[in-house]
Design a protein around this motif. Structure first.
Motif, PDB file in Angstrom:
ATOM      1  N   ARG A   1     -80.759  40.154  66.204  1.00 20.06           N
ATOM      2  CA  ARG A   1     -80.908  39.780  64.794  1.00 20.06           C
ATOM      3  C   ARG A   1     -81.708  38.498  64.604  1.00 20.06           C
ATOM      4  O   ARG A   1     -82.462  38.368  63.647  1.00 20.06           O
ATOM      5  CB  ARG A   1     -79.525  39.601  64.155  1.00 20.06           C
ATOM      6  N   PHE A   2     -81.531  37.558  65.507  1.00 17.96           N
ATOM      7  CA  PHE A   2     -82.156  36.250  65.314  1.00 17.96           C
ATOM      8  C   PHE A   2     -83.090  35.892  66.470  1.00 17.96           C
ATOM      9  O   PHE A   2     -83.269  34.711  66.792  1.00 17.96           O
ATOM     10  CB  PHE A   2     -81.064  35.185  65.134  1.00 17.96           C
ATOM     11  N   ASP A   3     -83.691  36.909  67.050  1.00 10.16           N
ATOM     12  CA  ASP A   3     -84.623  36.668  68.154  1.00 10.16           C
ATOM     13  C   ASP A   3     -85.825  35.833  67.727  1.00 10.16           C
ATOM     14  O   ASP A   3     -86.498  35.229  68.559  1.00 10.16           O
ATOM     15  CB  ASP A   3     -85.109  37.992  68.741  1.00 10.16           C
ATOM     16  N   TYR A   4     -86.105  35.842  66.422  1.00  8.46           N
ATOM     17  CA  TYR A   4     -87.252  35.056  65.943  1.00  8.46           C
ATOM     18  C   TYR A   4     -87.059  33.564  66.177  1.00  8.46           C
ATOM     19  O   TYR A   4     -88.024  32.792  66.231  1.00  8.46           O
ATOM     20  CB  TYR A   4     -87.480  35.310  64.447  1.00  8.46           C
ATOM     21  N   ARG A   5     -85.785  33.111  66.332  1.00  3.80           N
ATOM     22  CA  ARG A   5     -85.531  31.679  66.437  1.00  3.80           C
ATOM     23  C   ARG A   5     -85.794  31.201  67.868  1.00  3.80           C
ATOM     24  O   ARG A   5     -84.892  30.785  68.588  1.00  3.80           O
ATOM     25  CB  ARG A   5     -84.102  31.381  66.018  1.00  3.80           C
ATOM     26  N   GLU A   6     -87.048  31.269  68.259  1.00  2.00           N
ATOM     27  CA  GLU A   6     -87.422  30.804  69.603  1.00  2.00           C
ATOM     28  C   GLU A   6     -87.406  29.283  69.668  1.00  2.00           C
ATOM     29  O   GLU A   6     -87.110  28.693  70.694  1.00  2.00           O
ATOM     30  CB  GLU A   6     -88.814  31.330  69.968  1.00  2.00           C
ATOM     31  N   LYS A   7     -87.748  28.644  68.557  1.00  2.00           N
ATOM     32  CA  LYS A   7     -87.817  27.186  68.512  1.00  2.00           C
ATOM     33  C   LYS A   7     -86.804  26.633  67.511  1.00  2.00           C
ATOM     34  O   LYS A   7     -86.616  27.196  66.435  1.00  2.00           O
ATOM     35  CB  LYS A   7     -89.220  26.731  68.090  1.00  2.00           C
ATOM     36  N   ASP A   8     -86.138  25.558  67.905  1.00  2.00           N
ATOM     37  CA  ASP A   8     -85.245  24.900  66.950  1.00  2.00           C
ATOM     38  C   ASP A   8     -85.196  23.408  67.226  1.00  2.00           C
ATOM     39  O   ASP A   8     -85.748  22.920  68.216  1.00  2.00           O
ATOM     40  CB  ASP A   8     -83.845  25.520  66.963  1.00  2.00           C
ATOM     41  N   LEU A   9     -84.548  22.684  66.343  1.00  2.00           N
ATOM     42  CA  LEU A   9     -84.362  21.243  66.445  1.00  2.00           C
ATOM     43  C   LEU A   9     -82.875  20.935  66.344  1.00  2.00           C
ATOM     44  O   LEU A   9     -82.090  21.778  65.877  1.00  2.00           O
ATOM     45  CB  LEU A   9     -85.116  20.543  65.306  1.00  2.00           C
ATOM     46  N   PRO A  10     -82.434  19.753  66.791  1.00  2.00           N
ATOM     47  CA  PRO A  10     -81.005  19.414  66.681  1.00  2.00           C
ATOM     48  C   PRO A  10     -80.463  19.531  65.260  1.00  2.00           C
ATOM     49  O   PRO A  10     -79.275  19.786  65.061  1.00  2.00           O
ATOM     50  CB  PRO A  10     -80.954  17.955  67.179  1.00  2.00           C
ATOM     51  N   THR A  11     -81.321  19.339  64.272  1.00  2.00           N
ATOM     52  CA  THR A  11     -80.882  19.386  62.867  1.00  2.00           C
ATOM     53  C   THR A  11     -80.989  20.792  62.264  1.00  2.00           C
ATOM     54  O   THR A  11     -80.644  20.987  61.097  1.00  2.00           O
ATOM     55  CB  THR A  11     -81.734  18.425  62.020  1.00  2.00           C
ATOM     56  N   SER A  12     -81.464  21.768  63.042  1.00  2.00           N
ATOM     57  CA  SER A  12     -81.686  23.115  62.494  1.00  2.00           C
ATOM     58  C   SER A  12     -80.373  23.793  62.132  1.00  2.00           C
ATOM     59  O   SER A  12     -79.378  23.686  62.855  1.00  2.00           O
ATOM     60  CB  SER A  12     -82.439  23.984  63.509  1.00  2.00           C
TER      61      SER A  12
ATOM     62  N   GLU B   1     -88.012  29.755  42.858  1.00  2.00           N
ATOM     63  CA  GLU B   1     -86.800  29.409  43.611  1.00  2.00           C
ATOM     64  C   GLU B   1     -87.101  28.276  44.588  1.00  2.00           C
ATOM     65  O   GLU B   1     -88.184  28.222  45.190  1.00  2.00           O
ATOM     66  CB  GLU B   1     -86.284  30.608  44.425  1.00  2.00           C
ATOM     67  N   MET B   2     -86.132  27.407  44.733  1.00  2.00           N
ATOM     68  CA  MET B   2     -86.166  26.386  45.784  1.00  2.00           C
ATOM     69  C   MET B   2     -84.919  26.569  46.639  1.00  2.00           C
ATOM     70  O   MET B   2     -83.797  26.642  46.112  1.00  2.00           O
ATOM     71  CB  MET B   2     -86.176  24.980  45.168  1.00  2.00           C
ATOM     72  N   ILE B   3     -85.113  26.690  47.942  1.00  2.00           N
ATOM     73  CA  ILE B   3     -83.996  26.891  48.859  1.00  2.00           C
ATOM     74  C   ILE B   3     -84.158  25.897  49.993  1.00  2.00           C
ATOM     75  O   ILE B   3     -85.241  25.807  50.584  1.00  2.00           O
ATOM     76  CB  ILE B   3     -83.995  28.330  49.424  1.00  2.00           C
ATOM     77  N   SER B   4     -83.099  25.142  50.324  1.00  2.00           N
ATOM     78  CA  SER B   4     -83.277  24.164  51.399  1.00  2.00           C
ATOM     79  C   SER B   4     -81.967  23.708  52.021  1.00  2.00           C
ATOM     80  O   SER B   4     -80.922  23.672  51.373  1.00  2.00           O
ATOM     81  CB  SER B   4     -84.019  22.931  50.884  1.00  2.00           C
ATOM     82  N   ASN B   5     -82.073  23.385  53.316  1.00  2.00           N
ATOM     83  CA  ASN B   5     -81.017  22.693  54.046  1.00  2.00           C
ATOM     84  C   ASN B   5     -81.366  21.210  53.969  1.00  2.00           C
ATOM     85  O   ASN B   5     -82.272  20.738  54.648  1.00  2.00           O
ATOM     86  CB  ASN B   5     -80.985  23.187  55.501  1.00  2.00           C
ATOM     87  N   MET B   6     -80.651  20.475  53.119  1.00  2.68           N
ATOM     88  CA  MET B   6     -81.004  19.091  52.822  1.00  2.68           C
ATOM     89  C   MET B   6     -80.728  18.169  54.014  1.00  2.68           C
ATOM     90  O   MET B   6     -79.776  18.377  54.778  1.00  2.68           O
ATOM     91  CB  MET B   6     -80.193  18.602  51.621  1.00  2.68           C
ATOM     92  N   PRO B   7     -81.533  17.118  54.180  1.00  2.00           N
ATOM     93  CA  PRO B   7     -81.273  16.132  55.234  1.00  2.00           C
ATOM     94  C   PRO B   7     -79.906  15.478  55.027  1.00  2.00           C
ATOM     95  O   PRO B   7     -79.469  15.287  53.893  1.00  2.00           O
ATOM     96  CB  PRO B   7     -82.397  15.104  55.049  1.00  2.00           C
ATOM     97  N   PHE B   8     -79.245  15.137  56.135  1.00  2.44           N
ATOM     98  CA  PHE B   8     -77.963  14.437  56.010  1.00  2.44           C
ATOM     99  C   PHE B   8     -77.740  13.580  57.243  1.00  2.44           C
ATOM    100  O   PHE B   8     -78.350  13.781  58.294  1.00  2.44           O
ATOM    101  CB  PHE B   8     -76.796  15.434  55.844  1.00  2.44           C
ATOM    102  N   GLU B   9     -76.853  12.609  57.107  1.00  2.08           N
ATOM    103  CA  GLU B   9     -76.485  11.724  58.204  1.00  2.08           C
ATOM    104  C   GLU B   9     -75.252  12.280  58.887  1.00  2.08           C
ATOM    105  O   GLU B   9     -74.297  12.692  58.224  1.00  2.08           O
ATOM    106  CB  GLU B   9     -76.175  10.317  57.680  1.00  2.08           C
ATOM    107  N   SER B  10     -75.255  12.290  60.241  1.00  3.15           N
ATOM    108  CA  SER B  10     -74.086  12.785  60.974  1.00  3.15           C
ATOM    109  C   SER B  10     -72.933  11.785  60.901  1.00  3.15           C
ATOM    110  O   SER B  10     -71.775  12.128  61.039  1.00  3.15           O
ATOM    111  CB  SER B  10     -74.445  13.050  62.437  1.00  3.15           C
ATOM    112  N   LYS B  11     -73.258  10.495  60.672  1.00  5.45           N
ATOM    113  CA  LYS B  11     -72.202   9.496  60.548  1.00  5.45           C
ATOM    114  C   LYS B  11     -71.555   9.592  59.170  1.00  5.45           C
ATOM    115  O   LYS B  11     -72.168  10.080  58.227  1.00  5.45           O
ATOM    116  CB  LYS B  11     -72.787   8.091  60.708  1.00  5.45           C
ATOM    117  N   ALA B  12     -70.324   9.066  59.090  1.00  2.00           N
ATOM    118  CA  ALA B  12     -69.616   9.111  57.802  1.00  2.00           C
ATOM    119  C   ALA B  12     -70.335   8.238  56.782  1.00  2.00           C
ATOM    120  O   ALA B  12     -70.784   7.142  57.082  1.00  2.00           O
ATOM    121  CB  ALA B  12     -68.175   8.620  57.987  1.00  2.00           C
ATOM    122  N   GLY B  13     -70.448   8.780  55.580  1.00  4.32           N
ATOM    123  CA  GLY B  13     -71.058   8.014  54.502  1.00  4.32           C
ATOM    124  C   GLY B  13     -72.562   8.181  54.454  1.00  4.32           C
ATOM    125  O   GLY B  13     -73.211   8.345  55.476  1.00  4.32           O
TER     126      GLY B  13
END
Length: 539
Positions: free
Chosen positions: A359-370, A458-470
């Motif tokens: 199903r997701f074979d297309y995801r050959e490349k990714d990043l830690p934030t993906s 349409e706008m669709i997005s995974n917004m940037p976020f900080e892994s630390k609290a706050g």
């Protein structure tokens, strides 16, 4: 390095404690070209070279020091084998480790000979592991016979006395034999061919989103039922199953293996009695005499539970009572035997790595934030009622393109545009979208500076976020400026779907914008985080 007296350092090893030894090894390792020949000469000259050999053992785990050590031995390599006859068992054990790192087949016969005459049980597994690194296919057969004889001998001892003396070391020896046999045996891969009749399966799902998957299955005319572990289905058509994109994995519950006591011997017996081997053979092509290579996965909510020892014991027991049909190979396996424990009761599931999920074979490349592609598919399914066919879609933080690709997999579209400030993300998105056969216009640019002649639907997005609290100061500024940009990118009446962990930050900025209206917020739990999808209408 010039001021270090290596001879004195080597001498200090005799009286050093663990901390001092580690410091000495660190200094010796930094100049291995000079220190390795010194260590080898010292080992040959000492009456008991135990400490020196242990340092050599640790240093040659790295490739370059290992090469220097081989060169340092030169014509004296036979003397390394002679240490297998040393009176100190820990010397013999260290030498086995060194030979295993070198992987030289010339040491095989000395290893077999010393193993046969070894009286200290704690050393015997070291010979086997060394053979596993030095041997070949014929040694797998030889070790199999040794394992068979050891098992018979162990059984006879148990029947006679009711307990087994030195059980810990015997188990270590059997585990070493199993590992070495698995490593040296020629692998015959099994080909998954499916099932003739429907079989029970469990589709694992995201917390609180089983309804999304049930709906997804229902659309594919698959009847699903919610159970503790996920969604239960009875099917044989995997093409139909894998058209559903909102579940994580497929597990096969092993018949009668539920609510078992947490005891490795009884669990192993139940697994074999459930005819696991026949289950595996019926869905794979090939010679039924070829073993299935497996690993054990133990899942428990009790963090104090000793997992590794349980897994080792269960694997050893399965190898022994399966008659050679199952062979433990934690690093290269076709089957996962998953034990799920809750309140001291266990259930057993099978995961087949021979069953390909494309199903997701297309995801050959990714990043830690993906974003996880299954999560992205769940997001799309959750907002499906607002998506319009033939829409012009933009992802302002597109990363490797997952959200846009999953949007394309769910509904028709007119155009897809991905914008990201990071060139690496755009490069990866180009690779992934090509593999997915989805056309995306990709633009390496800061979304705050991006402009388009046409507005998007349409706008669709995974917004940037900080892994630390706050939220960080950077994110506060970015969210504020980005929210104000949405009306200049999306037409009035258009929709924005923003997936974020920064719920409060995004909500705070949206509430103050009169051109944007929050229609819904959808909670999506994943990986310990609690992101939300904000469904926003542009006024």
């Amino acid at each position: 390095m010039k001021d270090i007296n290596y001879t004195n350092l080597i001498e200090d090893l005799k009286t050093s404690d663990d901390k001092q030894r580690a410091e000495i090894i660190d200094k010796l390792s930094k100049d291995y070209n000079n220190t390795m020949p010194l260590l080898w000469r010292e080992a040959l000259n000492q009456e008991n070279p135990r400490a020196i050999l242990s340092v050599i053992r640790d240093m040659i785990k790295k490739e370059k020091p290992r090469g220097i050590f081989k060169r340092a031995m030169g014509n004296s390599k036979q003397k390394l084998g002679d240490f297998l006859k040393h009176s100190d068992p820990k010397v013999r054990k260290n030498v086995c480790s060194i030979i295993g790192e070198i992987g030289d087949s010339e040491y095989l016969e000395p290893l077999y000979s010393s193993y046969a005459s070894e009286e200290q049980l704690f050393v015997k597994s070291s010979y086997i592991l060394a053979i596993g690194n030095c041997g070949g296919v014929l040694d797998a057969e030889r070790l199999t016979k040794i394992l068979e004889d050891l098992t018979i001998k162990e059984k006879a001892s148990e029947d006679k006395s009711g307990n087994i003396k030195d059980e810990k070391h015997i188990n270590e020896e059997k585990r070493a034999l199993t590992r070495a046999i698995a490593k040296l045996s020629p692998r015959v891969k099994h080909e998954f061919i499916g099932f003739k009749n429907p079989v029970p399966m469990i589709l694992t799902t995201m917390n609180d989103h089983f309804q999304t998957t049930l709906m997804d299955l229902n659309e594919k005319l698959i009847k699903g039922q919610l159970v503790t572990e996920g969604i239960y289905i009875n099917e044989k058509d995997f093409k139909k199953i894998y058209r559903c994109r909102t579940f994580y994995e497929t597990l096969f519950p092993l018949e009668s293996c539920t609510d078992l006591e947490l005891d490795y011997k009884s669990i192993a017996t139940e697994i074999i009695n459930a005819d696991i081997v026949n289950f595996l053979n019926q869905c794979h092509a090939g010679d039924r005499n070829n073993p299935f290579w497996y690993r054990v996965e133990f899942k428990t909510m009790d963090h104090n539970r000793e997992r590794s020892e349980f897994v080792k014991n269960l694997s050893r027991e399965l190898d022994e009572i399966s008659g050679g049909n199952l062979k433990n190979s934690p690093s290269s396996y076709e089957v996962e035997i998953r034990i799920v424990e809750k309140n001291n009761l266990c259930s057993v599931f099978i995961k087949l790595y021979t069953l390909k999920d494309n199903r997701f074979d297309y995801r050959e490349k990714d990043l830690p934030t993906s974003i996880n592609p299954v999560t992205a598919a769940i997001v799309m399914k959750s907002i499906a009622r607002w998506l319009k066919p033939n829409a012009k879609v933009i992802d302002p933080f597109c990363g490797v393109g997952t959200m846009l690709i999953e949007r394309a997999k769910l509904k028709d579209f007119q155009t897809l545009t991905g914008v990201d400030i990071f060139n690496t993300g755009i490069t990866y998105a180009a690779i992934n979208s090509e593999l997915a056969n989805v056309k995306i216009e990709l633009i390496a640019e800061d979304i705050l500076e991006f402009s388009s002649r046409d507005l998007f639907d349409e706008m669709i997005s995974n917004m940037p976020f900080e892994s630390k609290a706050g939220a960080s100061g950077f994110n506060k500024k970015l969210y504020s400026e980005f929210v104000n940009r949405i009306p200049s990118l999306v037409r009035p009446g258009g929709m924005a779907f923003l997936y974020t962990v920064e719920k409060n930050l995004l909500k705070q900025n949206l509430i103050g914008n009169k051109q944007l209206k929050i229609i819904d917020t959808i909670k999506i739990e994943t990986g310990g985080l609690i992101p939300y999808v904000f469904v926003i209408k542009v006024r």
